[in-house]
Each structure stands twice: as structure tokens, then as C-alpha cells.
Design an enzyme around this catalytic site. Sequence first.
Site, mmCIF file in Angstrom:
data_model
loop_
_atom_site.group_PDB
_atom_site.id
_atom_site.type_symbol
_atom_site.label_atom_id
_atom_site.label_comp_id
_atom_site.label_asym_id
_atom_site.label_seq_id
_atom_site.Cartn_x
_atom_site.Cartn_y
_atom_site.Cartn_z
ATOM 1 N N TYR A 47 0.938 -1.187 -0.053
ATOM 2 C CA TYR A 47 0.088 -0.023 0.056
ATOM 3 C C TYR A 47 0.788 1.403 0.021
ATOM 4 O O TYR A 47 2.068 1.050 0.260
ATOM 5 C CB TYR A 47 -1.038 -0.053 1.137
ATOM 6 C CG TYR A 47 -0.250 -0.169 2.679
ATOM 7 C CD1 TYR A 47 0.173 0.835 3.335
ATOM 8 C CD2 TYR A 47 -0.049 -1.555 2.859
ATOM 9 C CE1 TYR A 47 0.824 0.574 4.582
ATOM 10 C CE2 TYR A 47 0.727 -1.704 4.326
ATOM 11 C CZ TYR A 47 0.855 -0.716 4.984
ATOM 12 O OH TYR A 47 1.665 -0.834 6.192
ATOM 13 N N HIS A 130 9.289 -9.500 5.389
ATOM 14 C CA HIS A 130 10.527 -9.863 5.390
ATOM 15 C C HIS A 130 11.305 -10.192 6.713
ATOM 16 O O HIS A 130 12.609 -9.960 6.802
ATOM 17 C CB HIS A 130 11.408 -8.680 4.741
ATOM 18 C CG HIS A 130 10.655 -8.290 3.432
ATOM 19 N ND1 HIS A 130 10.453 -9.345 2.461
ATOM 20 C CD2 HIS A 130 9.989 -7.383 2.981
ATOM 21 C CE1 HIS A 130 9.726 -8.634 1.222
ATOM 22 N NE2 HIS A 130 9.598 -7.590 1.749
#
Length: 196
Positions: A47, A130
Amino acid sequence: MLSRSTELCKLASKWTTDKALFYTPFYHELLKDRRNIKKVLEFGIGYPEIMHGSVARLGLTGYITGASLFMWQEYFPEAQIFALDNRPETFINEGRIQSFYCDQGNEDSFNAATNITGGGFDLIIDDGSHIPEHQILSTKMLVPLLNEGGIYVAEDVNEPFDVLQSKISFPSEIKTFYRSDLPEGQNTAAVLVIRK
Ligand SMILES: C[S@@+](CC[C@H](N)C(=O)[O-])C[C@H]1O[C@@H](n2cnc3c(N)ncnc32)[C@H](O)[C@@H]1O
């Protein structure tokens, strides 16, 4: 030397995903002969608030929510594109793209999501938090959902690579990429690849 002007590189720029920075030459080489695949899963929708920095490095002014999902949808014209994320406000449900909730740090959440998506994936990409523990859990939960011959890619993995690889129950390889936008010493990007 991989070409930086592949069809996938152009689609990445068109849809504004930062995969255009380093990864799409690699992805195109990996996938150019598999354009007829049927089922793709990407963890991590994206986003504008978190993507603006990397999108600016691409020379673009805005990020389109779910950019890489739109890129995959156009690159694989026969594929259903499934997306997982823990932010429902990012969900894209249009065309061949469907989005579902999953918390990448929670095994029960993976089970709930995969009860809906099912298996049989030809390609799975982890572009979520991540965080190494999440990357490891994601391989455990998602690699079994690959078809024979399917490919799994975890983006932005960190050194030491051998430690990460030792915590994953599947044979894997690491591909490294030069990041021209970052200073000396921090200018490596890497992905982990698992082939079923
Ligand atoms: C880098 S963005 C994805 C970018 C997108 N794939 C692209 O290339 O355009 C990472 C996404 O992972 C999601 N995310 C981060 N931590 C998460 C977590 N613990 N569980 C689920 N999703 C998470 C964020 O909400 C964000 O949408």
C-alpha cells in the site's frame, strides 16, 4: 547479464511495483517459458504509505495498492492470482485477483487461509514482512502447497544466508542482486528460491 527491459520489467513499472528495481529481470528469466501457469500466490499486497520510498527510487510519484498482483495478472493471462496480507484495507478482489487475511507470524492463520485458497500453486512469492522467522514459517506452510515443478521465491532475504537456509526444510538457492540505489556495503538484494 539480465536484461532490464523485459516485458515483466515494463509491467512492473506500469503497475508501480518496486520489483522493477532489481527483481523483474530475474523473474522474467525464471518464468518466461511458464506464461500459461494457472495458480499464483503472493504474500504481501502493498500500500502507498509503506511503498512510497522504493517507488520514488523508480522515478514514479505514486504506488498502486497491490501493484505486483496486477503485474502478475497481466503477465500470466490464464492464472488465478491469490494474495495474503494482514491488512484487509489493502485487499484487491477484482479480475482474477482474490485476497485473504493471513498473519505471517501465525501458523493457525496460515491454516485458515490455505483452507480457503487450497493448494496446487505453480508459483508462490513471499513479499510480506521480510522478518526471517516469518520467511522460515512461510516456507513451512506454503511450499507444500506447490505443484510438482512449482517455484517458491522469498524476496529480500538477509545474510548470513547459510543460517537462513539451514532453518528451512527444503533445498534452496540464493540469488543476489546489485542495488545501485544503496551505499557500498548495503547494496546487495537477495532472494531465496525453492524448486519443487
Ligand atoms: C512490501 S509490501 C508488498 C509489496 C507488493 N508485493 C508489491 O510488490 O507491490 C509488504 C506487505 O506485507 C504485509 N505484511 C507485513 N507484515 C505482515 C504480517 N506480519 N502478516 C501479514 N502481512 C504482513 C504489509 O501489510 C504489506 O502489504
